[in-house]
Design a protein around this motif. Structure first.
Motif, PDB file in Angstrom:
ATOM      1  N   LEU A   1       0.825  -1.211   0.000  1.00 63.50           N
ATOM      2  CA  LEU A   1       0.000   0.000   0.000  1.00 63.50           C
ATOM      3  C   LEU A   1       0.859   1.262   0.000  1.00 63.50           C
ATOM      4  O   LEU A   1       0.453   2.298  -0.526  1.00 63.50           O
ATOM      5  CB  LEU A   1      -0.953   0.004   1.199  1.00 63.50           C
ATOM      6  N   LYS A   2       2.048   1.182   0.560  1.00 64.75           N
ATOM      7  CA  LYS A   2       2.934   2.349   0.623  1.00 64.75           C
ATOM      8  C   LYS A   2       3.427   2.782  -0.758  1.00 64.75           C
ATOM      9  O   LYS A   2       3.777   3.941  -0.943  1.00 64.75           O
ATOM     10  CB  LYS A   2       4.131   2.053   1.535  1.00 64.75           C
ATOM     11  N   VAL A   3       3.478   1.856  -1.709  1.00 68.10           N
ATOM     12  CA  VAL A   3       3.970   2.188  -3.044  1.00 68.10           C
ATOM     13  C   VAL A   3       2.864   2.131  -4.104  1.00 68.10           C
ATOM     14  O   VAL A   3       3.129   2.316  -5.289  1.00 68.10           O
ATOM     15  CB  VAL A   3       5.143   1.266  -3.454  1.00 68.10           C
ATOM     16  N   LEU A   4       1.643   1.881  -3.669  1.00 67.32           N
ATOM     17  CA  LEU A   4       0.541   1.692  -4.615  1.00 67.32           C
ATOM     18  C   LEU A   4       0.345   2.901  -5.526  1.00 67.32           C
ATOM     19  O   LEU A   4       0.243   2.752  -6.744  1.00 67.32           O
ATOM     20  CB  LEU A   4      -0.766   1.375  -3.869  1.00 67.32           C
ATOM     21  N   GLU A   5       0.315   4.088  -4.980  1.00 68.26           N
ATOM     22  CA  GLU A   5       0.064   5.290  -5.791  1.00 68.26           C
ATOM     23  C   GLU A   5       1.149   5.465  -6.856  1.00 68.26           C
ATOM     24  O   GLU A   5       0.844   5.756  -8.017  1.00 68.26           O
ATOM     25  CB  GLU A   5      -0.029   6.532  -4.908  1.00 68.26           C
ATOM     26  N   ARG A   6       2.410   5.263  -6.498  1.00 72.11           N
ATOM     27  CA  ARG A   6       3.511   5.368  -7.478  1.00 72.11           C
ATOM     28  C   ARG A   6       3.362   4.318  -8.575  1.00 72.11           C
ATOM     29  O   ARG A   6       3.611   4.601  -9.748  1.00 72.11           O
ATOM     30  CB  ARG A   6       4.863   5.202  -6.785  1.00 72.11           C
ATOM     31  N   ARG A   7       2.989   3.111  -8.181  1.00 67.17           N
ATOM     32  CA  ARG A   7       2.824   2.044  -9.179  1.00 67.17           C
ATOM     33  C   ARG A   7       1.682   2.351 -10.136  1.00 67.17           C
ATOM     34  O   ARG A   7       1.775   2.108 -11.333  1.00 67.17           O
ATOM     35  CB  ARG A   7       2.594   0.706  -8.489  1.00 67.17           C
ATOM     36  N   LEU A   8       0.574   2.867  -9.620  1.00 69.57           N
ATOM     37  CA  LEU A   8      -0.561   3.203 -10.482  1.00 69.57           C
ATOM     38  C   LEU A   8      -0.184   4.310 -11.464  1.00 69.57           C
ATOM     39  O   LEU A   8      -0.575   4.270 -12.634  1.00 69.57           O
ATOM     40  CB  LEU A   8      -1.770   3.612  -9.643  1.00 69.57           C
ATOM     41  N   ILE A   9       0.577   5.282 -11.004  1.00 72.39           N
ATOM     42  CA  ILE A   9       1.032   6.361 -11.887  1.00 72.39           C
ATOM     43  C   ILE A   9       1.925   5.791 -12.988  1.00 72.39           C
ATOM     44  O   ILE A   9       1.786   6.139 -14.168  1.00 72.39           O
ATOM     45  CB  ILE A   9       1.765   7.459 -11.074  1.00 72.39           C
ATOM     46  N   GLN A  10       2.841   4.897 -12.628  1.00 75.45           N
ATOM     47  CA  GLN A  10       3.733   4.286 -13.618  1.00 75.45           C
ATOM     48  C   GLN A  10       2.950   3.405 -14.589  1.00 75.45           C
ATOM     49  O   GLN A  10       3.227   3.403 -15.795  1.00 75.45           O
ATOM     50  CB  GLN A  10       4.844   3.479 -12.933  1.00 75.45           C
ATOM     51  N   LYS A  11       1.961   2.658 -14.097  1.00 75.45           N
ATOM     52  CA  LYS A  11       1.145   1.808 -14.972  1.00 75.45           C
ATOM     53  C   LYS A  11       0.400   2.654 -16.000  1.00 75.45           C
ATOM     54  O   LYS A  11       0.308   2.285 -17.176  1.00 75.45           O
ATOM     55  CB  LYS A  11       0.150   0.980 -14.160  1.00 75.45           C
ATOM     56  N   LYS A  12      -0.131   3.790 -15.569  1.00 73.06           N
ATOM     57  CA  LYS A  12      -0.830   4.681 -16.506  1.00 73.06           C
ATOM     58  C   LYS A  12       0.160   5.247 -17.524  1.00 73.06           C
ATOM     59  O   LYS A  12      -0.156   5.355 -18.710  1.00 73.06           O
ATOM     60  CB  LYS A  12      -1.536   5.803 -15.755  1.00 73.06           C
TER      61      LYS A  12
ATOM     62  N   SER B   1       4.354  -4.854 -19.063  1.00 77.92           N
ATOM     63  CA  SER B   1       3.776  -3.771 -18.253  1.00 77.92           C
ATOM     64  C   SER B   1       4.453  -3.623 -16.895  1.00 77.92           C
ATOM     65  O   SER B   1       3.854  -3.102 -15.961  1.00 77.92           O
ATOM     66  CB  SER B   1       2.275  -4.037 -18.040  1.00 77.92           C
ATOM     67  N   ASP B   2       5.685  -4.053 -16.772  1.00 84.79           N
ATOM     68  CA  ASP B   2       6.377  -4.002 -15.482  1.00 84.79           C
ATOM     69  C   ASP B   2       6.711  -2.559 -15.114  1.00 84.79           C
ATOM     70  O   ASP B   2       7.221  -1.799 -15.941  1.00 84.79           O
ATOM     71  CB  ASP B   2       7.657  -4.833 -15.547  1.00 84.79           C
ATOM     72  N   THR B   3       6.463  -2.197 -13.873  1.00 86.04           N
ATOM     73  CA  THR B   3       6.701  -0.813 -13.434  1.00 86.04           C
ATOM     74  C   THR B   3       8.185  -0.453 -13.394  1.00 86.04           C
ATOM     75  O   THR B   3       8.516   0.727 -13.287  1.00 86.04           O
ATOM     76  CB  THR B   3       6.082  -0.556 -12.045  1.00 86.04           C
ATOM     77  N   LYS B   4       9.059  -1.431 -13.488  1.00 87.85           N
ATOM     78  CA  LYS B   4      10.496  -1.130 -13.489  1.00 87.85           C
ATOM     79  C   LYS B   4      11.007  -0.781 -14.890  1.00 87.85           C
ATOM     80  O   LYS B   4      12.176  -0.406 -15.038  1.00 87.85           O
ATOM     81  CB  LYS B   4      11.274  -2.314 -12.922  1.00 87.85           C
ATOM     82  N   MET B   5      10.152  -0.856 -15.906  1.00 83.99           N
ATOM     83  CA  MET B   5      10.588  -0.519 -17.256  1.00 83.99           C
ATOM     84  C   MET B   5      10.827   0.981 -17.365  1.00 83.99           C
ATOM     85  O   MET B   5      10.074   1.785 -16.827  1.00 83.99           O
ATOM     86  CB  MET B   5       9.544  -0.941 -18.295  1.00 83.99           C
TER      87      MET B   5
END
Length: 137
Positions: A13-24, A116-120
């Motif tokens: 949950l601590k990184v969820l917002e960053r991950r959602l931004i990267q996914k978009k 779709s990996d967020t590390k890309m």
């Protein structure tokens, strides 16, 4: 839910917002760079909700088939995959009743999940897009 799973969930949950931004960002990058290709459509985004963009998916309706893209990416050691096979097409459910109009089967046959990996990085995304564009050449 076990304590371990709960702890992992709380940590995520601590990184969820960053991950959602990267996914978009990943989805928008693909959309900007691939939408012009003949017969390629990005997964639809409704104006009445906010998707999480967890996977960036496309459908193909022209001469290029999902397997063409999968193989081109695989040749460069990049993994992609077909859209999930609908339940009514699974061998276990072959003899079961099916109610539907075939939409899920059509999406399965013409769809593809892009990396779709967020590390890309944008360089990674650009490389993927160039490989995909090369299938049309």
């Amino acid at each position: 839910m076990s304590n371990v799973l709960a702890g992992i969930g709380r940590g995520q949950l601590k990184v969820l917002e960053r991950r959602l931004i990267q996914k978009k960002h990943i989805f928008e990058f693909y959309k900007e760079n691939l939408s012009h290709l003949e017969g390629l459509a990005m997964m639809p985004v409704n104006d009445w909700n906010e998707p999480n963009f967890w996977l960036s998916c496309i459908t193909l309706s022209g001469k290029v088939k999902p397997l063409d893209i999968i193989e081109a990416l695989e040749h460069e050691n990049i993994e992609s995959r077909p859209i999930w096979k609908p339940m009514h097409m699974q061998p276990f459910y072959r003899d079961c009743d099916f109610l539907g109009s075939g939409v899920s089967q059509k999406i399965f046959e013409h769809g593809l999940c892009l990396p779709s990996d967020t590390k890309m990085t944008d360089d990674d995304l650009n490389r993927i897009c160039e490989i995909i564009k090369g299938v049309w050449r």
